[in-house]
Design an enzyme around this catalytic site. Sequence first.
Site, PDB file in Angstrom:
ATOM      1  N   GLN A 109       3.332   9.908   1.443  1.00 42.31           N
ATOM      2  CA  GLN A 109       4.593   9.191   1.188  1.00 42.31           C
ATOM      3  C   GLN A 109       5.245   9.601  -0.127  1.00 42.31           C
ATOM      4  O   GLN A 109       6.409   9.271  -0.363  1.00 42.31           O
ATOM      5  CB  GLN A 109       4.358   7.675   1.181  1.00 42.31           C
ATOM      6  CG  GLN A 109       4.008   7.129   2.553  1.00 42.31           C
ATOM      7  CD  GLN A 109       3.859   5.625   2.502  1.00 42.31           C
ATOM      8  OE1 GLN A 109       2.797   5.112   2.227  1.00 42.31           O
ATOM      9  NE2 GLN A 109       4.945   4.904   2.750  1.00 42.31           N
ATOM     10  N   CYS A 115       7.620  -0.439   5.982  1.00 46.83           N
ATOM     11  CA  CYS A 115       7.020   0.734   5.345  1.00 46.83           C
ATOM     12  C   CYS A 115       7.986   1.248   4.284  1.00 46.83           C
ATOM     13  O   CYS A 115       9.192   1.303   4.526  1.00 46.83           O
ATOM     14  CB  CYS A 115       6.777   1.809   6.405  1.00 46.83           C
ATOM     15  SG  CYS A 115       6.047   3.326   5.767  1.00 46.83           S
ATOM     16  N   LEU A 116       7.435   1.626   3.127  1.00 41.62           N
ATOM     17  CA  LEU A 116       8.286   2.159   2.060  1.00 41.62           C
ATOM     18  C   LEU A 116       9.010   3.426   2.501  1.00 41.62           C
ATOM     19  O   LEU A 116      10.051   3.767   1.953  1.00 41.62           O
ATOM     20  CB  LEU A 116       7.453   2.443   0.805  1.00 41.62           C
ATOM     21  CG  LEU A 116       6.779   1.228   0.156  1.00 41.62           C
ATOM     22  CD1 LEU A 116       5.935   1.662  -1.026  1.00 41.62           C
ATOM     23  CD2 LEU A 116       7.811   0.192  -0.260  1.00 41.62           C
ATOM     24  N   GLY A 157       0.843  -1.173   0.000  1.00 41.25           N
ATOM     25  CA  GLY A 157       0.000   0.000   0.000  1.00 41.25           C
ATOM     26  C   GLY A 157       0.881   1.227   0.000  1.00 41.25           C
ATOM     27  O   GLY A 157       2.091   1.120   0.232  1.00 41.25           O
ATOM     28  N   HIS A 182      -2.469   0.496   8.799  1.00 41.11           N
ATOM     29  CA  HIS A 182      -1.147   1.089   8.549  1.00 41.11           C
ATOM     30  C   HIS A 182      -1.258   2.244   7.547  1.00 41.11           C
ATOM     31  O   HIS A 182      -0.731   3.341   7.784  1.00 41.11           O
ATOM     32  CB  HIS A 182      -0.193   0.006   8.024  1.00 41.11           C
ATOM     33  CG  HIS A 182       1.156   0.516   7.618  1.00 41.11           C
ATOM     34  ND1 HIS A 182       2.317   0.187   8.270  1.00 41.11           N
ATOM     35  CD2 HIS A 182       1.540   1.357   6.616  1.00 41.11           C
ATOM     36  CE1 HIS A 182       3.343   0.796   7.700  1.00 41.11           C
ATOM     37  NE2 HIS A 182       2.901   1.508   6.678  1.00 41.11           N
ATOM     38  N   GLU A 183      -1.954   2.000   6.425  1.00 37.27           N
ATOM     39  CA  GLU A 183      -2.029   3.044   5.382  1.00 37.27           C
ATOM     40  C   GLU A 183      -2.794   4.270   5.872  1.00 37.27           C
ATOM     41  O   GLU A 183      -2.403   5.402   5.614  1.00 37.27           O
ATOM     42  CB  GLU A 183      -2.658   2.491   4.094  1.00 37.27           C
ATOM     43  CG  GLU A 183      -1.821   1.443   3.385  1.00 37.27           C
ATOM     44  CD  GLU A 183      -0.360   1.838   3.205  1.00 37.27           C
ATOM     45  OE1 GLU A 183      -0.055   3.022   2.987  1.00 37.27           O
ATOM     46  OE2 GLU A 183       0.494   0.937   3.301  1.00 37.27           O
ATOM     47  N   HIS A 215      -0.955   6.870   7.927  1.00 36.43           N
ATOM     48  CA  HIS A 215      -0.133   7.853   7.210  1.00 36.43           C
ATOM     49  C   HIS A 215      -0.875   9.173   7.017  1.00 36.43           C
ATOM     50  O   HIS A 215      -0.249  10.233   6.943  1.00 36.43           O
ATOM     51  CB  HIS A 215       0.271   7.311   5.834  1.00 36.43           C
ATOM     52  CG  HIS A 215       1.456   6.378   5.864  1.00 36.43           C
ATOM     53  ND1 HIS A 215       2.705   6.769   6.280  1.00 36.43           N
ATOM     54  CD2 HIS A 215       1.574   5.075   5.522  1.00 36.43           C
ATOM     55  CE1 HIS A 215       3.545   5.746   6.188  1.00 36.43           C
ATOM     56  NE2 HIS A 215       2.885   4.700   5.733  1.00 36.43           N
TER      57      HIS A 215
HETATM   58 ZN    ZN Z   1       3.847   2.927   5.417  1.00 37.71          ZN
END
Ligand code: ZN
Length: 191
Positions: A54, A102-103, A49, A144-145, A148
């Site tokens: 991000q 996480c990216l 995701g 999680h998403e 953000h």
């Molecule tokens: Zn993340």
Amino acid sequence: MSVLPIAHVGNPVLRQRAEEVDDDAIHSSALQTFIDDLVETMHHANGAGIAAPQVGRSLRICVVEVRNNPRYPYFPSVPLTVMLNPVITPSTTDTFENYEGCLSVPNLRGVVERFTRAHLSYVDRSGERIAREVVGLTAGVFQHELDHLDGVLFLDRVKDPRTLTTLADFEAFHKQAFLERIVPFIEKMGS
Ligand code: ZN
């Protein structure tokens, strides 16, 4: 479509509360192109995701898709889901422990507690309002998403920093025990 640069931990954009998307903006070509770019960026980075902050845009937009993900091979599939102004509310007090990455936090995973079920509502990219239940490991991905969009990173939710691990050391020291725990959980929850 283009792959956008990903903001990493330390970038203030990841710590802001993102702005609501205006109903009027949903059908604009600028917003639709941005959504395409966000999806492209997620695919390029093998993310499960990604959220707009991000890639440096403080907007309440995130996308989730899981399909044979090399970063998370044990994950149940989740069809591509584009969410504008999403809201998630736990529908149970039951939680499970997940190893998250996480990216925006390169080469790190840690154990985070997530609710096993949640009610999710959002507007999709065509402007339709969607409401549904998310369960199991999939529910963790959505939590999680959506974090953000409120400037929260999984690092903030790691209760025991001693669980933090690089990807290589996750594979070497923690993956086996995690799989023994999470695979039966996925089977029990059906997701
Ligand atoms: Zn993340």
